[in-house]
Design a protein around this motif. Structure first.
Motif: not given
Length: 349
Positions: A213-226, A246-254
């Motif tokens: 649902a976020c076709p322009s998303l470039e950066t995703l930070i997911l903190d699942v610490s438990q 497939q997605h074509h805009k995402m550049k950074r995933v953390k």
């Protein structure tokens, strides 16, 4: 009552007196920005003062409103934002209070940035706040206990927020799997999700529907610490991994707090196989807070971690080496952050 309490009470009385004198001499006309910070010493008896200050200063034309308290028992008077007083607000920052907007208040149409920290509200109330906020570009929700997280909340993703560019969601409440979303966030470029949850059955791979649902998303930070990982491990069920489109805009995933949870491994592999624009992937295992450091020639060690946490961190690292590293394309820079080896001795799986 100790000495510190007495000092804080004296500071609070002095603060109330000065602000009261200033605002009671002001007509409120022409106020563009109002910041009230009582986060260190607000008490319930101060509510009448805060109400009177807001009544004076929140008038048509105000553009920025910041209210920082320290008790969620304070109910923000939403009615103050009706009759045109809220239509000009571009930045709203509330901390340490309850916020109960209703759908009957068609205000805040000029909002471009919302920051809510330790604020009590429900998903429906958040929807009432944002339903007419078509100009919203940045949304930050941190430690808002009554919010349903990762439906994020579900009400939020059902809204039309066409200009939203940055969303930062941090909640300590229960998680539910992300639903298939009907809305599109065409301009969302950065999404930070930090669920603080006691539910361990969450399917991280369901986040794929959110990314769709976020076709322009470039950066995703997911903190699942438990500290306790009770999800199905990839080593318990190594069967075929799910795939997404497939997605074509995402550049950074953390991903912070990385574990061997199968759905988390599936999500990470999805990024490597389906995100054609990916440049950086950072996978960080559970970390001590605070971490070790060298200051003024003094060495501070990492805070100790439970043995179960260290074992799961090792399983997470093994999952990375086994299932993720072989799929890393040459153009993607993979960074893996382990627990501090100096402070945490290696443990057996």
């Amino acid at each position: 009552m100790n000495k510190k309490t007495c000092v804080n009470d004296e500071i609070a009385r002095d603060f109330r007196s000065k602000v009261d004198q200033i605002l009671k001499k002001h007509s409120g006309i022409g106020v563009k920005k109002l910041t009230i910070n009582m986060s260190q010493y607000y008490t319930a008896k101060d509510s009448c003062y805060v109400n009177s200050w807001l009544l004076i200063a929140v008038t048509p034309g105000i553009e920025e409103l910041t209210l920082q308290l320290s008790m969620e028992e304070y109910n923000f008077p939403c009615s103050l934002l009706s009759n045109g007083s809220g239509e000009s607000i571009r930045y709203l920052h509330l901390c340490g209070c309850s916020f109960r907007p209703t759908a009957e208040l068609p205000w805040l149409k000029s909002l471009t940035k919302v920051r809510l920290h330790a604020v009590c509200f429900t998903g429906d109330e958040l929807g009432s706040l944002l339903c007419n906020s078509f100009a919203l570009e940045r949304l930050v929700l941190t430690h808002c206990d009554e919010m349903v997280c990762l439906k994020i909340p579900c009400m939020l993703w059902r809204l039309s927020l066409p200009n939203l560019k940055i969303a930062n969601i941090n909640s300590r409440n229960e998680m539910a799997n992300t639903p298939v979303l009907r809305s599109k966030f065409l301009h969302l470029k950065k999404l930070i999700i930090r669920p603080r949850t006691t539910t361990f059955s969450y399917d991280y791979f369901s986040l794929v529907s959110l990314i769709d649902a976020c076709p322009s998303l470039e950066t995703l930070i997911l903190d699942v610490s438990q500290e306790k990982m009770e999800q199905v491990s990839i080593f318990t069920d190594p069967s075929d991994l799910r795939k997404g489109q497939q997605h074509h805009k995402m550049k950074r995933v953390k991903i912070l707090g990385f574990t061997s949870a199968k759905s988390l491994v599936e999500l990470t592999c999805h990024f490597l196989e389906s995100v054609t624009s990916l440049e950086y992937l950072t996978l960080e295992s559970y970390q001590s807070i605070p971490r070790c450091s060298m200051r003024a020639n003094k060495c501070r060690k990492c805070f100790p971690l439970p043995i179960d946490v260290l074992r799961e961190a090792q399983r997470g690292l093994l999952a990375i080496r086994t299932y993720i590293e072989p799929k890393v394309p040459s153009m993607v820079k993979l960074r893996v952050v382990e627990p501090c080896r100096r402070c945490h001795a290696a443990v057996e799986l």
